[in-house]
Design a protein around this motif. Structure first.
Motif: not given
Length: 115
Positions: A13-27
């Motif tokens: 999960c950490k790796r994918i969250l770094k790879e993907v632009n999650t700006d504007g996402f509710v986490r």
């Protein structure tokens, strides 16, 4: 809506969250803030089944010997609500599309969707 359900202690999960632009996402970290009924129903509506959301690689799945049992959609739903480890992760919801799990194909489709 843009939302991601993940597990903070999961290296994938950490790796994918770094790879993907999650700006504007509710986490939402699912161990500290478990998925509620309304959230699971929303995921189910997008995914088409609870089984698609179910993590068959969870240690508890093996420990409970669920592989050798007949599991209904209602059972999958209840297991996910009862124990956060049964939600396949990460789960990204982007607009009206859902991206479940960490396969290369799913991650590539997610990246293409959010740019």
């Amino acid at each position: 809506m843009r939302k991601v359900y993940f597990l903070q202690t999961c290296d994938t999960c950490k790796r994918i969250l770094k790879e993907v632009n999650t700006d504007g996402f509710v986490r939402q970290e699912i161990k500290g803030n478990p998925v509620n009924v309304a959230q699971l129903e929303e995921m189910h509506k997008l995914a088409g089944s609870y089984e698609a959301l179910f993590n068959k690689r969870a240690k508890l799945y093996k420990a409970m010997d669920l592989k050798n049992q007949e599991i209904s959609e209602a059972d999958y739903r209840q297991y996910i609500l009862d124990e956060y480890t049964f939600l396949k992760r990460p789960v990204f919801i982007v607009d009206n599309e859902i991206f479940i799990g960490n396969s290369k194909k799913v991650v590539a489709e997610l990246k293409e969707k959010i740019g």
